[in-house]
Design a protein around this motif. Structure first.
Motif, PDB file in Angstrom:
ATOM      1  N   ASP A   7       0.843  -1.187   0.000  1.00 63.82           N
ATOM      2  CA  ASP A   7       0.000   0.000   0.000  1.00 63.82           C
ATOM      3  C   ASP A   7       0.879   1.238   0.000  1.00 63.82           C
ATOM      4  O   ASP A   7       2.089   1.157   0.218  1.00 63.82           O
ATOM      5  CB  ASP A   7      -0.972   0.005   1.186  1.00 63.82           C
ATOM      6  CG  ASP A   7      -0.266   0.064   2.547  1.00 63.82           C
ATOM      7  OD1 ASP A   7       0.847  -0.493   2.670  1.00 63.82           O
ATOM      8  OD2 ASP A   7      -0.826   0.651   3.486  1.00 63.82           O
ATOM      9  N   GLU A   8       0.262   2.368  -0.255  1.00 60.50           N
ATOM     10  CA  GLU A   8       1.001   3.622  -0.367  1.00 60.50           C
ATOM     11  C   GLU A   8       0.096   4.789  -0.026  1.00 60.50           C
ATOM     12  O   GLU A   8      -1.124   4.729  -0.194  1.00 60.50           O
ATOM     13  CB  GLU A   8       1.542   3.773  -1.800  1.00 60.50           C
ATOM     14  CG  GLU A   8       2.288   5.053  -2.096  1.00 60.50           C
ATOM     15  CD  GLU A   8       3.551   5.234  -1.274  1.00 60.50           C
ATOM     16  OE1 GLU A   8       3.411   5.522  -0.063  1.00 60.50           O
ATOM     17  OE2 GLU A   8       4.655   5.093  -1.833  1.00 60.50           O
ATOM     18  N   ARG A   9       0.704   5.850   0.479  1.00 59.63           N
ATOM     19  CA  ARG A   9      -0.012   7.109   0.663  1.00 59.63           C
ATOM     20  C   ARG A   9      -0.004   7.884  -0.653  1.00 59.63           C
ATOM     21  O   ARG A   9       0.944   7.761  -1.435  1.00 59.63           O
ATOM     22  CB  ARG A   9       0.661   7.937   1.762  1.00 59.63           C
ATOM     23  CG  ARG A   9       0.674   7.257   3.126  1.00 59.63           C
ATOM     24  CD  ARG A   9       1.508   8.054   4.117  1.00 59.63           C
ATOM     25  NE  ARG A   9       1.467   7.452   5.447  1.00 59.63           N
ATOM     26  CZ  ARG A   9       2.333   6.527   5.878  1.00 59.63           C
ATOM     27  NH1 ARG A   9       3.301   6.091   5.076  1.00 59.63           N
ATOM     28  NH2 ARG A   9       2.223   6.030   7.094  1.00 59.63           N
ATOM     29  N   SER A  67      -3.725  -1.001   3.744  1.00 59.80           N
ATOM     30  CA  SER A  67      -4.498   0.192   4.112  1.00 59.80           C
ATOM     31  C   SER A  67      -5.944  -0.196   4.369  1.00 59.80           C
ATOM     32  O   SER A  67      -6.882   0.539   4.041  1.00 59.80           O
ATOM     33  CB  SER A  67      -4.394   1.274   3.030  1.00 59.80           C
ATOM     34  OG  SER A  67      -3.159   1.952   3.119  1.00 59.80           O
ATOM     35  N   THR A  86      -8.443   2.612  -3.897  1.00 61.87           N
ATOM     36  CA  THR A  86      -8.239   3.704  -2.954  1.00 61.87           C
ATOM     37  C   THR A  86      -8.900   3.390  -1.617  1.00 61.87           C
ATOM     38  O   THR A  86      -9.812   2.566  -1.528  1.00 61.87           O
ATOM     39  CB  THR A  86      -8.812   5.023  -3.487  1.00 61.87           C
ATOM     40  OG1 THR A  86     -10.220   4.866  -3.714  1.00 61.87           O
ATOM     41  CG2 THR A  86      -8.125   5.416  -4.785  1.00 61.87           C
ATOM     42  N   GLU A 109      -9.856   5.711   2.157  1.00 59.41           N
ATOM     43  CA  GLU A 109      -9.754   6.865   3.049  1.00 59.41           C
ATOM     44  C   GLU A 109     -10.304   6.463   4.401  1.00 59.41           C
ATOM     45  O   GLU A 109     -11.268   5.708   4.496  1.00 59.41           O
ATOM     46  CB  GLU A 109     -10.517   8.061   2.485  1.00 59.41           C
ATOM     47  CG  GLU A 109      -9.938   8.578   1.175  1.00 59.41           C
ATOM     48  CD  GLU A 109     -10.592   9.859   0.699  1.00 59.41           C
ATOM     49  OE1 GLU A 109     -10.962  10.681   1.568  1.00 59.41           O
ATOM     50  OE2 GLU A 109     -10.717  10.040  -0.524  1.00 59.41           O
ATOM     51  N   ALA A 143      -5.940   7.319   8.673  1.00 57.22           N
ATOM     52  CA  ALA A 143      -5.008   7.076   7.577  1.00 57.22           C
ATOM     53  C   ALA A 143      -4.202   8.296   7.179  1.00 57.22           C
ATOM     54  O   ALA A 143      -3.180   8.169   6.501  1.00 57.22           O
ATOM     55  CB  ALA A 143      -5.766   6.548   6.360  1.00 57.22           C
ATOM     56  N   ARG A 201      -5.234   6.763   0.578  1.00 61.26           N
ATOM     57  CA  ARG A 201      -4.316   5.633   0.410  1.00 61.26           C
ATOM     58  C   ARG A 201      -4.581   4.886  -0.896  1.00 61.26           C
ATOM     59  O   ARG A 201      -5.683   4.921  -1.451  1.00 61.26           O
ATOM     60  CB  ARG A 201      -4.478   4.652   1.575  1.00 61.26           C
ATOM     61  CG  ARG A 201      -4.173   5.230   2.955  1.00 61.26           C
ATOM     62  CD  ARG A 201      -2.706   5.558   3.147  1.00 61.26           C
ATOM     63  NE  ARG A 201      -2.431   5.991   4.501  1.00 61.26           N
ATOM     64  CZ  ARG A 201      -1.767   5.262   5.411  1.00 61.26           C
ATOM     65  NH1 ARG A 201      -1.319   4.059   5.112  1.00 61.26           N
ATOM     66  NH2 ARG A 201      -1.559   5.750   6.627  1.00 61.26           N
ATOM     67  N   THR A 219      -4.065   0.868  -2.118  1.00 62.42           N
ATOM     68  CA  THR A 219      -3.776  -0.431  -1.504  1.00 62.42           C
ATOM     69  C   THR A 219      -4.159  -1.570  -2.430  1.00 62.42           C
ATOM     70  O   THR A 219      -5.164  -1.487  -3.148  1.00 62.42           O
ATOM     71  CB  THR A 219      -4.511  -0.576  -0.164  1.00 62.42           C
ATOM     72  OG1 THR A 219      -4.100  -1.782   0.482  1.00 62.42           O
ATOM     73  CG2 THR A 219      -6.021  -0.591  -0.319  1.00 62.42           C
TER      74      THR A 219
END
Length: 232
Positions: free
Chosen positions: A69-71, A142, A164, A166, A170, A174, A176
């Motif tokens: 996952d990533e922001r 996420s 995505t 939210e 968080a 995000r 994921t």
């Protein structure tokens, strides 16, 4: 599904033990298929593990690396998981690995997720290795309690790919991988440290709703037992 616990004396021993295990799985995949793929999580826990793994004798040009996952932040942000991986893992010989990001500089997180779906479509079916973390609220990847698309993310029928998320806890929106993308990894690991995280895990192993502690989805629904790597 019963998880398998691997206990180490301290964080350094955990980082080395996990790096050895992951290197073995990746090397076996390369021997069998001439390629390997792995997805990593972020946070502070993996740094020592990343540095240990980067020094392993793996045929790195045949390894594809991505993120669990990533922001939705630029890769030069201190909040970026991509930056964490590039700074601590993709160094020295490991810099030869191919990296597939989840973040793209689009107008919205939804557009970035669509780009990531296209770019990662050819890897991770299944992943050779997935390394998960876990928050104090029982989130993993996420998959946050109260997340905007949590039920969809955890649904085994949701297609593989990136979506995505939210949630109040968080911070940024995000990106994921879905549960279906991660749960059948050949080597599926939960990497945690400290007594507090062990207590969270014990709570997650008790009966309860997966939406309240999303790590339960991995404990209960993964294709093979979740491998838990822990040190005090």
């Amino acid at each position: 599904m019963t998880a398998a616990m691997h206990v180490f004396d301290n964080g350094a021993a955990l980082a080395e033990g996990l790096a050895e295990a992951v290197a073995s799985v990746l090397s076996a995949a390369i021997a069998a298929r001439d390629e390997a793929c792995i997805a990593f999580s972020g946070g502070s826990t993996p740094k020592a593990f990343f540095k240990a793994l980067s020094g392993k004798a793996i045929d790195w040009p045949k390894v594809t690396v991505t993120l669990v996952d990533e922001r939705f932040v630029a890769p030069d942000s201190d909040r970026s998981n991509e930056k964490l991986v590039r700074d601590n893992l993709l160094i020295d010989a490991a810099a030869a690995a191919k990296f597939e990001p989840l973040y793209y500089p689009t107008s919205t997180a939804e557009e970035a997720a669509a780009a990531a779906v296209n770019q990662t479509a050819g890897i991770g079916c299944p992943f050779d290795v997935v390394i998960l973390g876990m928050g104090g609220d029982g989130h993993t990847a996420s998959f946050f309690p109260g997340g905007s698309r949590l039920r969809e993310a955890l649904d085994p029928e949701t297609p593989r790919g990136v979506m995505t998320m939210e949630a109040e806890g968080a911070g940024e929106p995000r990106l994921t991988f879905t549960f279906s993308s991660l749960q059948d990894a050949r080597f599926l690991v939960l990497h945690i440290e400290g007594a507090a995280k062990k207590d969270v895990l014990a709570k997650a192993e008790a009966p309860g709703d997966e939406a309240e502690m999303p790590i339960r989805a991995m404990l209960r629904g993964a294709a093979s037992p979740l491998q838990i790597y822990w040190a005090p």
